[in-house]
Design a protein around this motif. Structure first.
Motif, short mmCIF file in Angstrom:
data_model
loop_
_atom_site.label_atom_id
_atom_site.label_comp_id
_atom_site.label_asym_id
_atom_site.label_seq_id
_atom_site.Cartn_x
_atom_site.Cartn_y
_atom_site.Cartn_z
N ARG A 47 80.60 53.94 -9.94
CA ARG A 47 80.43 53.24 -8.67
C ARG A 47 80.60 51.73 -8.83
O ARG A 47 80.06 50.95 -8.04
N GLY A 48 81.36 51.32 -9.81
CA GLY A 48 81.53 49.90 -10.06
C GLY A 48 82.09 49.15 -8.87
O GLY A 48 81.59 48.08 -8.50
N TYR A 49 83.12 49.70 -8.22
CA TYR A 49 83.72 49.01 -7.07
C TYR A 49 82.74 48.93 -5.90
O TYR A 49 82.77 47.97 -5.12
N GLN A 50 81.86 49.93 -5.76
CA GLN A 50 80.86 49.88 -4.70
C GLN A 50 79.84 48.77 -4.97
O GLN A 50 79.39 48.09 -4.04
N ARG A 51 79.50 48.60 -6.22
CA ARG A 51 78.56 47.53 -6.58
C ARG A 51 79.19 46.16 -6.33
O ARG A 51 78.52 45.23 -5.87
N PHE A 52 80.49 46.05 -6.65
CA PHE A 52 81.17 44.77 -6.46
C PHE A 52 81.30 44.43 -4.98
O PHE A 52 81.04 43.29 -4.57
N PHE A 53 81.68 45.41 -4.17
CA PHE A 53 81.90 45.16 -2.75
C PHE A 53 80.64 45.38 -1.92
O PHE A 53 80.71 45.83 -0.77
N SER A 54 79.50 45.05 -2.49
CA SER A 54 78.22 45.05 -1.77
C SER A 54 77.58 43.69 -1.97
O SER A 54 77.36 43.27 -3.11
N ALA A 55 77.31 42.99 -0.89
CA ALA A 55 76.77 41.65 -1.00
C ALA A 55 75.37 41.62 -1.57
O ALA A 55 74.96 40.63 -2.17
N ASP A 56 74.63 42.71 -1.40
CA ASP A 56 73.26 42.78 -1.92
C ASP A 56 72.91 44.24 -2.20
O ASP A 56 73.68 45.15 -1.89
N GLN A 57 71.74 44.42 -2.77
CA GLN A 57 71.34 45.77 -3.17
C GLN A 57 71.10 46.68 -1.97
O GLN A 57 71.38 47.88 -2.03
N GLU A 58 70.61 46.14 -0.88
CA GLU A 58 70.39 46.96 0.32
C GLU A 58 71.72 47.52 0.84
O GLU A 58 71.78 48.69 1.24
N THR A 59 72.75 46.70 0.84
CA THR A 59 74.06 47.18 1.28
C THR A 59 74.59 48.24 0.34
O THR A 59 75.17 49.25 0.77
N PHE A 60 74.40 48.03 -0.95
CA PHE A 60 74.89 49.00 -1.94
C PHE A 60 74.24 50.37 -1.75
O PHE A 60 74.91 51.41 -1.88
N LYS A 61 72.97 50.39 -1.41
CA LYS A 61 72.26 51.66 -1.24
C LYS A 61 72.75 52.46 -0.04
O LYS A 61 72.50 53.66 0.05
N THR A 62 73.46 51.80 0.88
CA THR A 62 73.95 52.51 2.07
C THR A 62 75.31 53.17 1.83
O THR A 62 75.80 53.88 2.71
N TRP A 63 75.92 52.93 0.67
CA TRP A 63 77.20 53.58 0.38
C TRP A 63 76.99 55.08 0.24
O TRP A 63 76.07 55.52 -0.46
#
Length: 296
Positions: A143-159
């Protein structure tokens, strides 16, 4: 990013050495001719090594520390949530390695150049960029690209676990308007400085070698950017896809074989063709493409 910069700084150092290939080779010949046992400290007088140190310390390391302070969750690939969750020793180590890895990359490439392995020196830079982009694309959990294209951890958790192509593009579009993206855009001046230093070193080498029909600035830029954002990025994406499809063991083996044939191997690899375009080999001045029979 903390997990990425260790590879990026190595690639930067190796890239600076590769751009100064002809100067390094000439200095090595001069040192060997002047003394059978040259002063071991003379290597620290190299202007190209000094530029590498200054770039990594003043620009690259400083930019990493800024991003870690301003966006701790994004800079740690959504591992940390705030400054308090990042130990002081990690911040210190991060700052140090952003400099030392650059010097290590320069030293390894320099040793290879002095040993006559100029293409292998170029591959050191490519290896660093490939590792960097593989972490960004795949990461440790796919999920590297998801981590990169998330401005913060909250956004990343919604993927979602398996996002559609359209949803991924939509999320990337939203990330492009985030404070992280705007900050990275402002920091692109660091990349411009990097390219300027490399172009200047390449042209200095051409002049010293008496190459009058040197590659144009446009060709050099296309070659350098194509190596990094074309060859290395595509190789990282292919490797990530193969790991997803075949698992780590078989995926790595198949990816290594494919990259060797398509990128690395001189007979078929695109990296060797880019190496020749940069005119870093021992081809005599102004004779880059003439057949051997014509030179006889």
């Amino acid at each position: 990013m903390v997990q990425v910069d260790v590879f990026w700084s190595y690639a930067i150092g190796a890239g600076f050495a590769v751009a100064a290939t002809r100067q390094i080779a000439r200095a090595g010949r001069n040192n060997s001719a002047s003394s059978p046992a040259p002063n071991r400290w003379v290597r620290f007088s190299s202007p190209h090594r000094a530029v590498t140190l200054l770039y990594c310390a003043v620009l690259f390391a400083a930019s990493g520390i800024y991003l870690l302070w301003a966006f701790p969750d994004w800079e740690t690939m959504q591992v940390a949530t705030d400054h308090e969750s990042i130990p002081a020793w990690l911040v210190t180590l991060f700052a140090i390695t952003n400099v030392t890895q650059g010097l290590l990359g320069y030293w390894v490439a320099e040793r290879l150049i002095l040993a006559g392995h100029r293409y292998a020196a170029l591959l050191q830079a490519g290896l660093g960029y490939f590792a960097m982009f593989f972490v960004l694309v795949h990461g440790w959990d796919g999920r590297g690209y998801q981590r990169f294209f998330s401005a913060d951890q909250e956004t990343f958790k919604t993927w979602p676990a398996d996002p559609s192509f359209g949803e991924a593009l939509d999320r990337i579009g939203r990330w492009l308007t985030s404070p992280v993206a705007f900050t990275l855009a402002a920091m692109s001046v660091i990349v411009i400085v990097l390219l300027w230093v490399m172009l200047d070193s390449l042209r200095e080498g051409y002049r010293d070698a008496g190459i009058h029909r040197e590659p144009s600035t446009a060709l050099l830029l296309v070659t350098l950017l194509g190596m990094v954002f074309g060859v290395c990025v595509l190789s990282a994406i292919v490797a990530s896809v193969l790991v997803h499809l075949l698992g780590w063991f078989m995926g790595v083996l198949v990816a290594a074989a494919a990259i060797w044939v398509a990128v690395v191997w001189p007979r078929t690899g695109v990296a060797y063709r880019l190496f020749r375009l940069l005119r870093l080999d021992d081809t005599p001045a102004d004779e880059p493409s003439r057949p051997v029979a014509a030179r006889a």
